[in-house]
Design a protein around this motif. Structure first.
Motif, PDB file in Angstrom:
ATOM      1  N   LEU A 116      73.358  -6.559 -13.782  1.00 42.62           N
ATOM      2  CA  LEU A 116      72.142  -7.275 -13.442  1.00 42.62           C
ATOM      3  C   LEU A 116      71.039  -6.652 -14.153  1.00 42.62           C
ATOM      4  N   THR A 117      70.309  -7.441 -14.873  1.00 41.82           N
ATOM      5  CA  THR A 117      69.176  -7.087 -15.493  1.00 41.82           C
ATOM      6  C   THR A 117      68.024  -7.197 -14.418  1.00 41.82           C
ATOM      7  N   PRO A 118      66.659  -6.904 -15.053  1.00 43.46           N
ATOM      8  CA  PRO A 118      65.459  -6.983 -14.101  1.00 43.46           C
ATOM      9  C   PRO A 118      65.297  -8.426 -13.970  1.00 43.46           C
ATOM     10  N   SER A 119      65.498  -9.323 -14.757  1.00 41.85           N
ATOM     11  CA  SER A 119      64.879 -10.811 -14.551  1.00 41.85           C
ATOM     12  C   SER A 119      65.975 -11.579 -13.587  1.00 41.85           C
ATOM     13  N   GLU A 120      67.118 -10.987 -13.253  1.00 41.05           N
ATOM     14  CA  GLU A 120      67.775 -11.401 -12.174  1.00 41.05           C
ATOM     15  C   GLU A 120      67.590 -10.373 -11.098  1.00 41.05           C
ATOM     16  N   PHE A 121      67.530  -9.288 -11.204  1.00 41.92           N
ATOM     17  CA  PHE A 121      67.422  -8.237 -10.082  1.00 41.92           C
ATOM     18  C   PHE A 121      66.226  -8.386  -9.031  1.00 41.92           C
ATOM     19  N   TRP A 122      65.244  -8.676  -9.644  1.00 41.04           N
ATOM     20  CA  TRP A 122      63.986  -8.803  -8.857  1.00 41.04           C
ATOM     21  C   TRP A 122      64.022 -10.095  -8.157  1.00 41.04           C
ATOM     22  N   PRO A 123      64.352 -11.332  -8.551  1.00 40.02           N
ATOM     23  CA  PRO A 123      64.240 -12.280  -7.923  1.00 40.02           C
ATOM     24  C   PRO A 123      65.136 -12.279  -6.671  1.00 40.02           C
ATOM     25  N   GLU A 124      66.295 -11.510  -6.645  1.00 36.03           N
ATOM     26  CA  GLU A 124      67.245 -11.377  -5.642  1.00 36.03           C
ATOM     27  C   GLU A 124      66.348 -10.562  -4.527  1.00 36.03           C
ATOM     28  N   ILE A 125      65.759  -9.483  -4.853  1.00 32.69           N
ATOM     29  CA  ILE A 125      64.987  -8.695  -3.821  1.00 32.69           C
ATOM     30  C   ILE A 125      63.796  -9.650  -3.433  1.00 32.69           C
ATOM     31  N   GLU A 126      63.248 -10.385  -3.992  1.00 30.55           N
ATOM     32  CA  GLU A 126      62.241 -11.432  -3.533  1.00 30.55           C
ATOM     33  C   GLU A 126      62.797 -12.355  -2.724  1.00 30.55           C
ATOM     34  N   ARG A 127      64.083 -12.866  -2.782  1.00 30.81           N
ATOM     35  CA  ARG A 127      64.630 -13.755  -1.902  1.00 30.81           C
ATOM     36  C   ARG A 127      64.978 -12.920  -0.697  1.00 30.81           C
ATOM     37  N   PHE A 128      65.339 -11.858  -0.594  1.00 31.86           N
ATOM     38  CA  PHE A 128      65.526 -10.984   0.447  1.00 31.86           C
ATOM     39  C   PHE A 128      64.256 -10.669   1.254  1.00 31.86           C
ATOM     40  N   TRP A 129      63.130 -10.494   0.415  1.00 32.19           N
ATOM     41  CA  TRP A 129      61.984 -10.116   1.348  1.00 32.19           C
ATOM     42  C   TRP A 129      61.285 -11.489   1.991  1.00 32.19           C
ATOM     43  N   GLU A 130      61.439 -12.544   1.216  1.00 30.65           N
ATOM     44  CA  GLU A 130      60.939 -13.753   1.721  1.00 30.65           C
ATOM     45  C   GLU A 130      61.762 -14.126   3.184  1.00 30.65           C
ATOM     46  N   MET A 131      62.896 -14.050   2.951  1.00 33.47           N
ATOM     47  CA  MET A 131      63.745 -14.122   4.229  1.00 33.47           C
ATOM     48  C   MET A 131      63.390 -13.340   5.290  1.00 33.47           C
ATOM     49  N   ASP A 132      63.063 -11.807   4.842  1.00 34.42           N
ATOM     50  CA  ASP A 132      62.814 -11.015   6.165  1.00 34.42           C
ATOM     51  C   ASP A 132      61.342 -11.115   6.557  1.00 34.42           C
ATOM     52  N   LYS A 133      60.569 -11.668   5.709  1.00 32.81           N
ATOM     53  CA  LYS A 133      59.120 -12.124   6.235  1.00 32.81           C
ATOM     54  C   LYS A 133      59.070 -13.131   6.943  1.00 32.81           C
ATOM     55  N   THR A 134      59.778 -14.310   6.469  1.00 33.55           N
ATOM     56  CA  THR A 134      59.898 -15.523   7.587  1.00 33.55           C
ATOM     57  C   THR A 134      60.711 -15.138   8.967  1.00 33.55           C
ATOM     58  N   SER A 135      61.834 -14.421   8.900  1.00 34.82           N
ATOM     59  CA  SER A 135      62.744 -14.033  10.185  1.00 34.82           C
ATOM     60  C   SER A 135      62.548 -12.690  10.441  1.00 34.82           C
ATOM     61  N   PRO A 136      61.587 -12.230  10.468  1.00 36.77           N
ATOM     62  CA  PRO A 136      61.800 -10.457  10.692  1.00 36.77           C
ATOM     63  C   PRO A 136      62.692  -9.864  11.539  1.00 36.77           C
ATOM     64  N   GLU A 137      63.117 -10.475  12.574  1.00 36.23           N
ATOM     65  CA  GLU A 137      63.922  -9.932  13.584  1.00 36.23           C
ATOM     66  C   GLU A 137      65.382 -10.305  13.191  1.00 36.23           C
ATOM     67  N   ALA A 138      65.494 -11.378  12.209  1.00 35.34           N
ATOM     68  CA  ALA A 138      66.928 -11.624  11.959  1.00 35.34           C
ATOM     69  C   ALA A 138      67.722 -10.928  11.207  1.00 35.34           C
ATOM     70  N   TYR A 139      67.424 -10.021  10.271  1.00 40.39           N
ATOM     71  CA  TYR A 139      68.325  -9.101   9.558  1.00 40.39           C
ATOM     72  C   TYR A 139      67.712  -7.764   9.814  1.00 40.39           C
TER      73      TYR A 139
END
Length: 258
Positions: free
Chosen positions: A79-102
Motif C-alpha cells: 500500500l502506498t499513501p494514495s491507497e492507505f489513507w482512503p482506507e483509514i478515511e473509510r474506517f473513520w467515517e464508519m466509526d463516526k456514523t456508527s460510533p458504537e458498532a465497531y
C-alpha cells in the motif's frame, strides 16, 4: 436530488464493488480462516460475516458494552499513501456514523511504503508501552504528542491520530506462500487450544480446510460460532468440543448484625 450512499451502507460502492476472482476469493477465505481460532478463544464471540461491509467482520458480546464488532480489510499488495489513507478515511467515517458498532478496525496487507511504515512503527511503540505509564501522564502525553505530529505530517486533511491510536490495527505480513494461512491457522489453533496438539497434523490441516470451505460458501451470510466449532471438531474427533474452563469469582458479604 440524489442521496450519497454512506460508506456504512450494505449497498455502498465500497461494500458492493469488490467482486473477487475465484482464486482471489479462495485466498481471502484462507486468510479469514486463520483468524478463527483467535475469535473462538473469546467466550463472547458469536458470529462473523464476510463480503458484507468489509472483507470480514466478527461480532463479540462484551458484558460492559453489549455487541462489539471487529472489521477487517485485506489488501494483497503493497500500500502506498494514495491507497492507505482512503482506507483509514473509510474506517473513520464508519466509526463516526456508527460510533458504537465497531471496537476494532484491522487493515492487513503485504507491505506499506516507507513513510507509512515509520508511522506504524511509532504507533506500535507508543501504544504497546502506553499502559505501563498509566500513572505517569507526562510520559504518556509527550509520547502521544510526538506520534500525533508524525501522523499530521503525513496526513493533513484531519487529525486522525486519536482514531488510529484507539481503534485501528495493522497486519503487514501477508504473503502468497501456499501454506501461509494454513500454518497461521495451525499455530493459532494450538496456541488457543493447547489440548489439540495431541491430534495429528493431518487433523489440523483438515480443520483448516473445513473452516476455509465454510467461509468460502457463506458470502454475505452470517457464520455462527457453532458452525465454525463444528468445522474444526469434525476434523479431529466427532465427540470433541472446543470448550474452556470458566472461572467465576464470587464474594460473600456478611453484615454485622451486632
Amino acid at each position: 436530488m440524489t442521496k450519497r450512499k454512506l460508506k456504512n451502507s450494505l449497498l455502498s460502492a465500497e461494500a458492493t464493488g469488490g467482486d473477487i476472482a475465484e482464486s482471489g476469493f479462495q485466498y481471502q477465505a484462507s486468510l479469514i480462516a486463520s483468524r478463527v481460532p483467535y475469535w473462538l478463544k473469546h467466550d463472547g464471540f458469536t458470529e462473523a460475516i464476510q463480503e458484507a461491509l468489509g472483507d470480514v467482520e466478527a461480532s463479540f458480546f462484551v458484558p460492559e458494552r453489549g455487541i462489539c464488532r471487529e472489521f477487517v480489510e485485506y489488501k494483497n499488495h503493497r500500500l502506498t499513501p494514495s491507497e492507505f489513507w482512503p482506507e483509514i478515511e473509510r474506517f473513520w467515517e464508519m466509526d463516526k456514523t456508527s460510533p458504537e458498532a465497531y471496537c476494532k478496525f484491522v487493515l492487513a496487507c503485504k507491505d506499506v511504503s516507507d513513510d507509512i511504515k515509520s508511522m506504524l512503527n511509532a504507533l506500535r511503540r507508543v501504544r504497546d508501552a502506553y499502559p505501563f505509564y498509566q500513572n505517569a501522564s507526562a510520559i504518556q502525553n509527550s509520547s502521544f504528542s510526538d506520534f500525533e505530529t508524525i501522523v499530521n505530517n503525513l496526513y493533513q486533511k484531519e487529525d486522525v491520530s486519536n482514531f488510529l491510536f484507539d481503534k485501528v490495527f495493522f497486519e503487514i505480513d501477508l504473503t502468497d506462500a501456499e501454506n501461509y494461512a494454513r500454518e497461521k491457522f495451525r499455530d493459532a489453533l494450538y496456541n488457543c487450544f493447547p489440548e489439540l496438539q495431541n491430534f495429528t497434523a493431518k487433523a489440523g490441516s483438515e480443520a483448516f480446510s473445513n473452516v476455509a470451505e465454510l467461509i468460502k460458501n457463506r458470502r454475505n451470510k452470517p457464520i455462527h460460532r457453532n458452525d465454525l466449532e463444528l468445522a474444526i471438531t469434525h476434523a479431529v474427533e466427532s465427540n470433541y468440543k472446543l470448550v474452556k474452563n470458566i472461572r467465576l469469582h464470587t464474594r460473600s458479604y456478611v453484615k454485622n448484625c451486632v
